[in-house]
Motif scaffolding. Structure first.
Motif, mmCIF file in Angstrom:
data_model
loop_
_atom_site.group_PDB
_atom_site.id
_atom_site.type_symbol
_atom_site.label_atom_id
_atom_site.label_comp_id
_atom_site.label_asym_id
_atom_site.label_seq_id
_atom_site.Cartn_x
_atom_site.Cartn_y
_atom_site.Cartn_z
ATOM 1 N N LEU A 53 0.826 -1.211 0.000
ATOM 2 C CA LEU A 53 0.000 0.000 0.000
ATOM 3 C C LEU A 53 0.860 1.261 0.000
ATOM 4 O O LEU A 53 0.513 2.259 -0.631
ATOM 5 C CB LEU A 53 -0.957 0.007 1.188
ATOM 6 C CG LEU A 53 -2.043 -1.076 1.178
ATOM 7 C CD1 LEU A 53 -2.912 -0.973 2.411
ATOM 8 C CD2 LEU A 53 -2.911 -0.970 -0.069
ATOM 9 N N ASP A 60 -3.077 8.459 2.297
ATOM 10 C CA ASP A 60 -3.975 7.557 3.010
ATOM 11 C C ASP A 60 -5.342 7.503 2.336
ATOM 12 O O ASP A 60 -6.011 6.469 2.361
ATOM 13 C CB ASP A 60 -4.129 8.002 4.471
ATOM 14 C CG ASP A 60 -2.974 7.499 5.326
ATOM 15 O OD1 ASP A 60 -2.130 6.731 4.790
ATOM 16 O OD2 ASP A 60 -2.898 7.864 6.513
ATOM 17 N N ARG A 63 -5.200 5.028 -0.323
ATOM 18 C CA ARG A 63 -5.175 3.657 0.255
ATOM 19 C C ARG A 63 -6.572 3.250 0.717
ATOM 20 O O ARG A 63 -7.016 2.131 0.464
ATOM 21 C CB ARG A 63 -4.184 3.607 1.433
ATOM 22 C CG ARG A 63 -2.751 3.741 0.969
ATOM 23 C CD ARG A 63 -1.729 3.763 2.096
ATOM 24 N NE ARG A 63 -0.475 4.237 1.549
ATOM 25 C CZ ARG A 63 0.151 5.359 1.880
ATOM 26 N NH1 ARG A 63 -0.335 6.132 2.831
ATOM 27 N NH2 ARG A 63 1.278 5.715 1.293
ATOM 28 N N SER A 64 -7.254 4.192 1.387
ATOM 29 C CA SER A 64 -8.625 3.908 1.835
ATOM 30 C C SER A 64 -9.524 3.585 0.658
ATOM 31 O O SER A 64 -10.297 2.620 0.698
ATOM 32 C CB SER A 64 -9.208 5.120 2.558
ATOM 33 O OG SER A 64 -8.514 5.366 3.726
ATOM 34 N N ILE A 67 -8.826 0.070 -0.675
ATOM 35 C CA ILE A 67 -9.337 -1.010 0.199
ATOM 36 C C ILE A 67 -10.862 -1.046 0.136
ATOM 37 O O ILE A 67 -11.465 -2.128 0.066
ATOM 38 C CB ILE A 67 -8.857 -0.832 1.663
ATOM 39 C CG1 ILE A 67 -7.331 -0.886 1.742
ATOM 40 C CG2 ILE A 67 -9.493 -1.870 2.588
ATOM 41 C CD1 ILE A 67 -6.713 -2.222 1.427
#
Lengths: 75, 508
Positions: A53, A60, A63-64, A67
């Protein structure tokens, strides 16, 4: 005050230095630890285990989102 | 997600965890035994105890040095093979693992140096304090790891943030005092204490069989067997509490541990038995080819009530809503799929800046959130872990634990009456029990982790959704790489230890 700190630091260094010098089986063990640390942290981590990641996304939020996509779209 | 990739990722994690656990239990147990031996030295002033302490300390150091950093590999795997999982649980695991790192580094490394280099350089009491602090520090490190593992078995104290896709800790003390975590911690360190005791009595027995180091071996035997006997009793009680927590929070694991297909009241425990390999979920075949059962024991141990109903695999899969209010797995899967769809709708509404739709979707997600993980399963039968592996691992572990208790009892008895050297068979059994101790510890982890399947986080995230999308070949390559490295480390440990043991207790 400063002298006593220097003396304490010197004593700590002497304590470790003499300890290492007087080791028997310990020298072999430190050799194994050294090889292992190089193997684990330099070779294995660097060559085979990137943080997926961190490497593929810059923030972030990215990345969020990735996911969340995985969780809602399935794989 | 390719099934192969998930299986190889699991196999790699299992390999590294099992190898890591070959080194950890001895650190946990032997550190306390050494502290006890050194305490006797400080109290009595008898230098024989000092030599004994130094000998076991050398073996402790060998194990510590070889095992050092083998656990870090699992953290590498989180970032690469299990990146989805690592992201989702990052907020929960960050605190305990950071505390573990700081505690392990400062406490263990500082006092470790005094313990090894400090003989005759610091006072006897300071040295003794350092030895005790190394033991306590090692065990406290284990606490934080097991808090994290306990959370995976029984997730509490958190809320899922649908914007970040992370579980966020909102009640730290619920996570810390999670009943599953502390029962697991006590049982796990207890197994380490028994392992340490087996190691001491086994090597002492070897010396006695070889007529070497008579006095020191006998003294070590008394301390090891006493510590082993006490900690075996501790292990029985903590095992009971761990099983009680499994009964409350992980009924599918309990059913697999006991090979229980049809639940009932006043359920017994199969003390020994052979599972019927042809038995399938939902059919009418017998569960066991043969078995010896202790009546009512499972209801009593699991729920502390002889009359309690223990659900079996069939009730958990197909439900039993009328009598016992157990929802079927297919209902849970359907609700889980609603949760996933709600999350998807929430994400879409946020992207389209539609606050009303987002609020509605989020409310629906929260209503079905506890079924979220089930939405990724295909078949109701998927909620059951591999029964044979869980059942046999559990029963062999319990059988070995019972044997260790008996072994410590007889060793201590004969050591106390001064006839230990004549018990050649018992001494041989003590030597042979060293590998059995390791086997029991590993089987305990198999029960805990295989019994948790299909979940990475119990009922929240199946392993298939926890893995990263990487190449299967890369995972296979590193699997074999680790197999070679860890086997090499294990061979090195055994060779160095055997050499040191052959030198004897006087030279280190």
């Amino acid at each position: 005050m400063n002298m006593s700190i220097i003396t304490t630091i010197k004593n700590i260094f002497r304590f470790y230095g003499e300890g290492f010098k007087n080791m028997k089986v310990g020298k072999t063990l430190w050799g194994i630890i050294g090889i292992k640390i190089i193997l684990f942290f330099v070779i294995i981590k660097w060559l085979f285990f990137p943080n997926i990641l961190k490497e593929h996304f810059h923030t972030d939020q990215e990345r969020s989102d990735y996911i969340l996509n995985q969780l809602t779209q399935g794989k | 997600m390719e099934e192969h990739l998930v299986d190889w990722s699991r196999a790699q994690f299992a390999l590294t965890a099992l190898y890591h656990w070959l080194f950890v239990p001895l650190t946990l147990g032997l550190s306390f035994i050494i502290a006890i031996m050194e305490t006797i030295y400080v109290k009595t002033g008898n230098t024989v105890w000092k030599e004994i302490s130094k000998f076991w300390m050398t073996l402790f150091a060998i194990n510590f040095a070889i095992g050092l950093a083998t656990g870090i590999i699992m953290e590498f795997e989180f970032g690469t093979n299990w990146s989805n999982y690592a992201w989702i649980v990052g907020d929960i695991f960050g605190a305990p693992l950071a505390i573990e790192g700081i505690m392990a580094f400062f406490m263990e490394s500082t006092f470790f140096a005094i313990m090894f280099f400090g003989w005759d350089k610091v006072s006897k009491k300071m040295h003794l304090l350092s030895t005790w602090l190394v033991a306590i520090g090692s065990n406290l490190s284990a606490l934080w790891i097991l808090v994290a593992n306990g959370w995976m078995q029984n997730p509490v104290g958190m809320v899922f943030n649908p914007d970040t896709a992370r579980f966020e800790m909102n009640r730290f003390f619920d996570v810390l005092f999670n009943p599953n975590a502390y029962s697991k911690f006590l049982h796990t360190v207890g197994s380490g204490y028994v392992m340490g005791a087996l190691f001491v009595v086994g090597i002492s027995a070897w010396y006695l069989l070889k007529n070497k180091e008579g006095v020191k071996a006998k003294k070590s035997m008394v301390v090891g067997a006493t510590f082993g006997l006490i900690t075996s009793i501790f292990l029985i009680f903590t095992g009971d509490e761990a099983a009680h927590q499994v009964a409350l929070n992980q009924p599918s694991k309990l059913a697999a541990m006991e090979g229980l297909y049809d639940g009932h009241r006043r359920a017994g425990i199969v003390a020994i038995g052979q599972l019927n390999p042809d038995k399938k979920i939902g059919d009418t075949q017998e569960e066991f080819l043969w078995s010896l059962e202790i009546p009512q024991a499972l209801s009593i141990l699991g729920f502390h009530d002889a009359n309690a109903f223990v659900p079996g695999i069939n009730e958990l899969v197909y439900g039993d809503t009328d009598e016992h209010h157990i929802e079927s797995a297919s209902d849970k899967i359907a609700k889980g799929k609603i949760a996933i769809e709600s999350l998807k709708a929430y994400k879409k509404a946020k992207k389209e800046a539609d606050p009303l739709a987002a609020e509605k979707s989020l409310a629906q997600f929260r209503a079905y959130e506890k079924y979220f993980g089930y939405g990724y399963l295909e078949n109701p039968e998927d909620i059951i872990p591999p029964v044979a592996l869980t059942f046999y691992s559990f029963h062999i572990m319990v059988g070995l634990g019972t044997w260790f208790f008996a072994l410590f009892f007889f060793l201590l008895y004969f050591a106390m009456v001064g006839k230990i050297e004549k018990q050649r068979m018992l001494l041989r059994l003590a030597v042979l029990s060293i590998p059995l101790g390791y086997l029991a510890g590993e089987l305990g982890w198999v029960v805990a982790e295989v019994g948790r399947q299909p979940w990475a986080i119990f009922e929240m995230l199946p392993v298939g959704m926890a893995t990263s999308q990487i190449s299967t070949t890369a995972v296979q390559t590193t699997f074999w790489l680790f197999a070679v490295i860890f086997t090499g480390l294990l061979i090195a440990e055994i060779r160095i230890m055997l050499k040191q043991i052959q030198i004897g207790m006087g030279e280190h």
